[in-house]
Scaffold this active site. Structure first.
Site, PDB file in Angstrom:
ATOM      1  N   GLU A  82     -14.283 -18.450   7.022  1.00 17.68           N
ATOM      2  CA  GLU A  82     -12.834 -18.307   7.025  1.00 17.68           C
ATOM      3  C   GLU A  82     -12.363 -18.568   8.454  1.00 17.68           C
ATOM      4  O   GLU A  82     -12.688 -17.819   9.372  1.00 17.68           O
ATOM      5  CB  GLU A  82     -12.431 -16.905   6.573  1.00 17.68           C
ATOM      6  CG  GLU A  82     -10.929 -16.740   6.519  1.00 17.68           C
ATOM      7  CD  GLU A  82     -10.490 -15.369   6.013  1.00 17.68           C
ATOM      8  OE1 GLU A  82     -10.891 -14.351   6.608  1.00 17.68           O
ATOM      9  OE2 GLU A  82      -9.740 -15.326   5.025  1.00 17.68           O
TER      10      GLU A  82
ATOM     11  N   GLU B  77      -9.245  -5.775   0.238  1.00 15.86           N
ATOM     12  CA  GLU B  77      -8.618  -7.091   0.094  1.00 15.86           C
ATOM     13  C   GLU B  77      -9.082  -7.871   1.321  1.00 15.86           C
ATOM     14  O   GLU B  77      -8.595  -7.655   2.423  1.00 15.86           O
ATOM     15  CB  GLU B  77      -7.104  -6.919   0.041  1.00 15.86           C
ATOM     16  CG  GLU B  77      -6.412  -8.061  -0.669  1.00 15.86           C
ATOM     17  CD  GLU B  77      -6.207  -9.258   0.227  1.00 15.86           C
ATOM     18  OE1 GLU B  77      -7.087 -10.150   0.210  1.00 15.86           O
ATOM     19  OE2 GLU B  77      -5.213  -9.292   0.947  1.00 15.86           O
TER      20      GLU B  77
ATOM     21  N   CYS C 113      -5.016 -14.898   3.962  1.00 15.92           N
ATOM     22  CA  CYS C 113      -6.325 -14.773   3.318  1.00 15.92           C
ATOM     23  C   CYS C 113      -6.465 -15.736   2.143  1.00 15.92           C
ATOM     24  O   CYS C 113      -7.568 -16.142   1.799  1.00 15.92           O
ATOM     25  CB  CYS C 113      -6.543 -13.341   2.852  1.00 15.92           C
ATOM     26  SG  CYS C 113      -5.153 -12.701   1.916  1.00 15.92           S
TER      27      CYS C 113
ATOM     28  N   LYS D 110       0.831  -1.205   0.000  1.00 16.73           N
ATOM     29  CA  LYS D 110       0.000   0.000   0.000  1.00 16.73           C
ATOM     30  C   LYS D 110       0.870   1.262   0.000  1.00 16.73           C
ATOM     31  O   LYS D 110       0.501   2.284  -0.540  1.00 16.73           O
ATOM     32  CB  LYS D 110      -0.942   0.004   1.202  1.00 16.73           C
ATOM     33  CG  LYS D 110      -1.987  -1.116   1.150  1.00 16.73           C
ATOM     34  CD  LYS D 110      -3.023  -0.956   2.253  1.00 16.73           C
ATOM     35  CE  LYS D 110      -3.782  -2.234   2.537  1.00 16.73           C
ATOM     36  NZ  LYS D 110      -4.579  -2.726   1.409  1.00 16.73           N
TER      37      LYS D 110
END
Ligand code: NAI
Ligand code: MG
Length: 451
Positions: A352, A218, A252, A156
């Protein structure tokens, strides 16, 4: 103890507007490792104002100047790479080898990839007499999580003590309600780029809507790993299980749903269970420790609850289970866990987990495998193992995910990282990651028509 109570705003370390601290717990020892401040909306105001002032001139810098700056950031980062690794090891429980070789290293990789992408990036496009120019979007609020800390900061933003002009980079620590909400709703922030849970990603988009910010997300994943019935099978089961336990399952894009031919379920269960049993869970400095603890007590509790749900809903537990691994009575350590005979409707196949828990799901034919893979609200990554490349590519084309790995191929820092569906919006990494932070301006009559 590491104490870092100040924020970095407008080129200096400054005290928070209101004092409020947070103890950072080392998840391997449960002892306080550091103390930081939690900021508030007032700190965000100061940071946004500093960034707005810096934007006027920084937006005018040339790509060549940006490349020089990134080179000095890279040089400075390399000097401190071991300090970064040490901090990551202590704050989130990555064993030393992982903290140094992958976690801290990702900073170097992404800064290098950003330099390379910028070198080849074209900021102007001619369309007849019109020129389309790409310009920086403005002040960006970047919200990063704890699971790959350096990776997400580097993709980022890449600044450091390397001559970055004051206000270009500002750092405010904080939590979602205190700082995150102030950022996403801030009238003078043009874009928010967020990595974290789908829950928080939705809240950010909602809160950003009234100011019409660009929101890049994200978010979570429940990625499928489709294994075909051929000679790649046994090796792919072992590799898929190992990858699931990497970073204690806290990635992730982890291959958390292994989808195997129904006739080979037993074999897959046996191989994956062996990998789980051989995975060395241990103290972070242990020679050869492969798996550290989960990041926090809250995450440990969540993972325990989900493992229990797998047992309660009738999946076959073939390795691991609830509770700490033998011999570890302190720290948020979980057991590498494998469930066989999982159906895609079970909680462990839908949520998740963000822990070292692999679910193996049977399929009848390839259409069925693809249906199961796509039957999830997420769409981050996919994995295919198949000796015939044409079949592997066809499976890849039918997966509704932002990324697919064929036969164990690695991530590529030049290629876009991000997801379909509820795994997010937008892409990071490489030149697509630069585009995410740009606006487009059409300048008509840039070339004058000849009369
Ligand atoms: P989280 O999404 O709540 O926290 C991640 C980051 O978002 C933190 O920096 C937090 O301060 C910030 N945040 C939280 N709420 C916010 C809000 N309303 N506005 C702005 N910023 C906000 O995730 P948490 O609690 O750390 O972990 C819970 C679950 O989230 C994990 O079990 C995992 O499933 C998922 N997660 C996914 C990540 C990914 O890489 N996609 C990273 C971290 C967590
Ligand atoms: Mg989406």
């Amino acid at each position: 103890m590491l104490e870092k109570l100040q924020f970095y705003i407008d080129g200096q370390w400054v005290d928070p507007v209101e004092p409020r601290t947070l103890d950072v717990i080392n998840p391997a020892t449960e002892a306080v490792y550091g103390r930081i401040s939690l900021g508030s909306a007032a700190d965000v105001d100061k940071a946004a104002a500093a960034a707005r002032r810096a934007f006027a001139s920084f937006a005018q810098t040339t790509p060549a100047e940006r490349i020089d700056l990134l080179q000095s950031i890279l040089a400075e980062f390399k000097k401190r790479q071991d300090d970064v690794a040490e901090a990551i090891m202590n704050e989130m429980g990555a064993p030393w080898g992982l903290a140094r070789g992958a976690q801290a290293m990702s900073g170097v990789q992404h800064i290098k990839a950003a330099i390379k992408a910028l070198e080849g990036f074209s900021f102007e496009e001619r369309l007849g007499t019109t020129t389309v120019v790409r310009e920086p979007i403005g002040v960006c609020g970047l919200i990063t999580p704890w699971n790959w800390p350096m990776n997400q900061v580097a993709v980022k933003v890449a600044p450091d003590a390397a001559g970055v002009p004051a206000g270009v980079f500002n750092l405010v620590n904080g939590d979602g309600p205190g700082v995150g909400t102030a950022m996403s709703g801030h009238p003078d922030i043009d874009m928010v780029s967020f990595t974290g849970s789908t829950r928080a990603g939705v809240l950010i988009a909602q809160n950003a809507a009234p100011t019409v910010k660009r929101v890049a997300q994200e978010l979570g994943g429940k990625s499928a790993n489709i294994l075909v019935d051929d000679e790649t099978f046994a090796k792919a089961v072992a590799a898929g299980a190992r990858e699931m336990f990497d970073n204690t399952g806290q990635s992730c894009n982890a291959p958390s749903r292994m989808i195997v031919p129904r006739s080979r379920m037993k074999e897959a269960a046996t191989i994956a269970a062996k990998v789980a049993e051989e995975t060395k869970v241990g103290k972070l400095r242990d020679e050869g420790a492969e798996m550290g603890p989960l990041v926090s007590e809250a995450q440990w509790d969540k993972v325990q609850r989900l493992i229990q749900s797998g047992i309660d809903e009738g999946a076959t537990l073939v390795a691991g289970g609830t509770g700490r691994p033998e011999g570890l009575d302190k720290g948020y350590f979980a057991q590498p866990t494998v469930f066989a005979d999982v159906s895609n409707g079970m909680t462990i196949a839908r949520e998740e987990i963000f822990g070292p828990v692999l679910s193996i799901i049977p399929y009848d034919d390839l259409d069925d495998a693809i249906t199961i893979a796509n039957d999830t609200p997420y769409g981050l990554s996919g994995f295919v193992s198949c000796a015939d490349l044409d079949t592997a590519r066809e499976i890849a084309s039918r997966l509704r995910t932002g990324m697919v790995h064929i036969n164990g191929a690695h991530l590529d820092s030049a290629a876009p990282f991000g997801g379909y569906k509820q795994s997010g919006n937008g892409r990071e990494w490489g030149h697509h990651g630069i585009e995410e932070f740009l606006e487009m301006k059409s300048v008509y009559g840039y070339e004058q028509r000849k009369h």
